[in-house]
Design a protein around this motif. Structure first.
Motif, short mmCIF file in Angstrom:
data_model
loop_
_atom_site.label_atom_id
_atom_site.label_comp_id
_atom_site.label_asym_id
_atom_site.label_seq_id
_atom_site.Cartn_x
_atom_site.Cartn_y
_atom_site.Cartn_z
N LEU A 134 11.72 9.98 -6.18
CA LEU A 134 11.22 10.31 -4.84
C LEU A 134 12.37 10.23 -3.85
O LEU A 134 12.88 9.13 -3.57
CB LEU A 134 10.10 9.33 -4.44
N GLU A 135 12.79 11.39 -3.37
CA GLU A 135 13.85 11.40 -2.36
C GLU A 135 13.26 10.87 -1.06
O GLU A 135 12.06 11.06 -0.80
CB GLU A 135 14.37 12.83 -2.16
N SER A 136 14.11 10.26 -0.23
CA SER A 136 13.56 9.59 0.96
C SER A 136 12.80 10.58 1.87
O SER A 136 11.78 10.22 2.45
CB SER A 136 14.66 8.86 1.72
N TRP A 137 13.27 11.86 1.93
CA TRP A 137 12.57 12.82 2.80
C TRP A 137 11.21 13.23 2.23
O TRP A 137 10.41 13.87 2.92
CB TRP A 137 13.46 14.04 3.05
N GLN A 138 10.91 12.86 0.99
CA GLN A 138 9.61 13.24 0.41
C GLN A 138 8.51 12.22 0.71
O GLN A 138 7.37 12.42 0.30
CB GLN A 138 9.76 13.42 -1.10
N GLU A 139 8.87 11.15 1.40
CA GLU A 139 7.90 10.08 1.67
C GLU A 139 6.62 10.61 2.33
O GLU A 139 5.51 10.22 1.97
CB GLU A 139 8.58 9.04 2.56
N GLY A 140 6.79 11.57 3.25
CA GLY A 140 5.65 12.10 3.99
C GLY A 140 4.66 12.87 3.11
O GLY A 140 3.55 13.18 3.54
N ARG A 141 5.06 13.18 1.89
CA ARG A 141 4.13 13.90 0.99
C ARG A 141 3.05 12.98 0.43
O ARG A 141 2.08 13.42 -0.17
CB ARG A 141 4.91 14.51 -0.18
N LEU A 142 3.28 11.68 0.56
CA LEU A 142 2.32 10.71 0.03
C LEU A 142 1.44 10.22 1.17
O LEU A 142 1.94 9.97 2.27
CB LEU A 142 3.05 9.52 -0.60
N ALA A 143 0.15 10.08 0.89
CA ALA A 143 -0.77 9.56 1.92
C ALA A 143 -0.62 8.05 2.03
O ALA A 143 -0.36 7.37 1.03
CB ALA A 143 -2.20 9.94 1.57
N GLY A 144 -0.76 7.54 3.23
CA GLY A 144 -0.68 6.09 3.43
C GLY A 144 -2.05 5.45 3.25
O GLY A 144 -3.03 6.10 2.87
N ALA A 145 -2.11 4.16 3.49
CA ALA A 145 -3.39 3.43 3.43
C ALA A 145 -3.27 2.24 4.35
O ALA A 145 -2.16 1.77 4.64
CB ALA A 145 -3.67 2.96 2.00
N SER A 146 -4.41 1.75 4.83
CA SER A 146 -4.36 0.54 5.65
C SER A 146 -4.47 -0.67 4.73
O SER A 146 -4.86 -0.56 3.56
CB SER A 146 -5.48 0.56 6.68
N GLY A 147 -4.12 -1.82 5.24
CA GLY A 147 -4.28 -3.05 4.47
C GLY A 147 -3.11 -3.36 3.55
O GLY A 147 -3.22 -4.22 2.68
N ILE A 148 -1.97 -2.65 3.76
CA ILE A 148 -0.80 -2.93 2.90
C ILE A 148 0.01 -4.06 3.53
O ILE A 148 0.28 -4.07 4.72
CB ILE A 148 0.09 -1.68 2.75
N ARG A 149 0.38 -5.01 2.71
CA ARG A 149 1.23 -6.12 3.20
C ARG A 149 2.02 -6.69 2.03
O ARG A 149 1.73 -6.38 0.86
CB ARG A 149 0.36 -7.21 3.84
N ALA A 150 3.02 -7.51 2.37
CA ALA A 150 3.79 -8.19 1.32
C ALA A 150 2.89 -9.22 0.63
O ALA A 150 2.08 -9.88 1.30
CB ALA A 150 5.00 -8.87 1.94
N ALA A 151 3.04 -9.34 -0.67
CA ALA A 151 2.23 -10.30 -1.42
C ALA A 151 2.70 -11.72 -1.12
O ALA A 151 3.89 -11.96 -0.89
CB ALA A 151 2.33 -10.03 -2.91
N ALA A 152 1.76 -12.66 -1.14
CA ALA A 152 2.07 -14.08 -1.00
C ALA A 152 1.61 -14.78 -2.28
O ALA A 152 0.81 -14.22 -3.05
CB ALA A 152 1.32 -14.64 0.20
N PRO A 153 2.10 -16.00 -2.54
CA PRO A 153 1.69 -16.69 -3.76
C PRO A 153 0.16 -16.76 -3.96
O PRO A 153 -0.31 -16.72 -5.09
CB PRO A 153 2.32 -18.08 -3.60
#
Ligand SMILES: CC(C)(COP(=O)(O)OP(=O)(O)OC[C@H]1O[C@@H](n2cnc3c(N)ncnc32)[C@H](O)[C@@H]1OP(=O)(O)O)[C@@H](O)C(=O)NCCC(=O)NCCS
Length: 366
Positions: A134-153
């Protein structure tokens, strides 16, 4: 597998760290082999109190659809710079292979930066993964989602449950998953909906998997949203270059979605492999070939040399292959079915369960 005395083990790990990480610690990167709480082992050759060569080995039960198959992993193979070229690593590899076979592994797997050393010692490319770029300029081709965050223990239990939903994986305990996720250099993201973590993904791992998402689980659209989030975070860090997504060959609906976004992939090799136990491999072949198949090992004389061959019999006839070619049928490089199709034609067996879609996720490698 026999355990080394603690002092030899410590010196063997120090040699691995010196050769592979310029003296930086390695144990946190590979807890399953370097933390004594877990089942992996360190093997070493010692001469006059000095560890001159060392490697790590780990037996793993791979879940492959309805089958569980035992394979052994080998990693961190090193020889002290002053003792190279004396056959020490070759000897240690053989010891590791014997130890893994004794523990019931029919196959050994390893991941090497430079496969040539192993090719010359009977190892060959095996298995398949599909690697999307995935080239960096292709990021917009993917749909986003809410509720994404870094995982914690706190999320590690939920992540483990998502891991165990994968059809192809290793039979890994929750403590093993926790130890692996705590390793250095892993960016783990999750999607949380209401109270539940519904998807996760891991990018990077210590000195391995730079810019690579190597482990994930969840619904296809959620995994793609996580990929997009990793790409956005990389951009925010100022990182350039593509992001790679490793996928098992059986993740077909995810592959279709990615291709639908105009993304391309390459058929990759899963690992380098070596057959350790032909009889166990034959039993697996018989189980995968179905009830009409009869498999035996027979010694055939070929130009005055007798060599073991595998004979596969089916309703239309029999097919004979050298023992060394078993891996090309069970776990061919890039999943190529050429040998399987030839066997199916000659024997009249369907052989739909071949090749075996064995897959190792990124945190499972050593
Ligand atoms: C690779 C390594 C383990 C070999 O150790 P060793 O004890 O010298 O190995 P052996 O003596 O059994 O075999 C040496 C032979 O392998 C060859 N060899 C070494 N590295 C090689 C490589 N990357 N590709 C191909 N051949 C290689 C040597 O040229 C030598 O060939 P020769 O026997 O024809 O002279 C050692 O060079 C090392 O520690 N390298 C750095 C760490 C590393 O790359 N480890 C593998 C990653 S898992």
């Amino acid at each position: 597998m026999e355990q080394l005395a603690a002092s030899v083990r410590a010196r063997a790990v120090a040699l691995m760290e010196q050769v592979l990480r310029g003296g930086a610690p390695l144990a946190a990167e590979y807890p399953l082999v370097l933390d004594p709480r877990f089942p992996g082992r360190v093997l070493a050759i010692e001469e006059r109190g000095v560890v001159v060569s060392a490697c790590a080995a780990l037996v793993r039960d791979f879940v492959v659809g309805q089958h569980t198959v035992r394979a052994g992993l080998i990693g961190s193979v090193v020889t002290h710079p002053e003792h190279r070229g004396r056959g020490l690593a070759t000897e240690l590899l053989l010891r590791a292979e014997r130890a893994l076979a004794q523990d019931g592994a029919w196959l050994a797997l390893l991941w090497a930066d430079d496969p040539l050393f192993y090719d010359e010692r009977g190892w060959r490319p095996v298995g398949c993964e599909l690697d999307f770029v995935l080239e960096s300029w292709q990021e917009g081709r993917l749909a986003g989602a809410s509720g994404i965050r870094a995982a914690a223990p706190d999320d590690w239990g939920a992540i483990h449950r998502l891991y165990t939903r994968q059809r192809e994986r290793v039979d890994r305990s929750i403590d093993e998953t926790r130890a692996l996720l705590a390793g250095p250099g892993i960016e783990t993201l999750v999607i949380q909906r209401e109270r539940d973590v519904v998807a996760y993904s891991c990018l990077g791992r210590g000195g391995d998997f730079a810019r690579t998402i190597h482990e994930w689980s969840g619904a296809d659209q959620d995994v793609l949203a996580l990929v997009r989030a990793h790409m956005q975070r990389a951009k925010a860090r100022g990182a350039s270059g593509p992001t790679y997504l490793l996928t098992p060959p059986t993740a077909r609906t995810l592959h279709e979605r990615l291709r639908g976004c105009g993304l391309t992939c390459a058929d990759g090799v899963l690992a380098q492999g070596k057959l350790l136990d032909p009889q166990a491999a034959c039993a697996l072949l018989a189980a995968l070939a179905g009830p009409q198949a009869v498999v035996s090992i027979e010694t055939l004389v070929e130009s005055a040399e007798s060599r073991p061959h595998i004979v596969l019999r089916g309703p239309a006839g029999e097919s004979i292959l050298p023992e060394n070619d078993l891996l090309d049928v069970l776990l061919p490089a890039r999943g190529r079915r050429t040998r399987v199709e030839a066997l199916a034609r000659e024997t009249g067996l369907a052989l739909d369960a071949l090749p075996l879609p064995l897959f190792a996720w990124g945190l499972d490698s050593i």
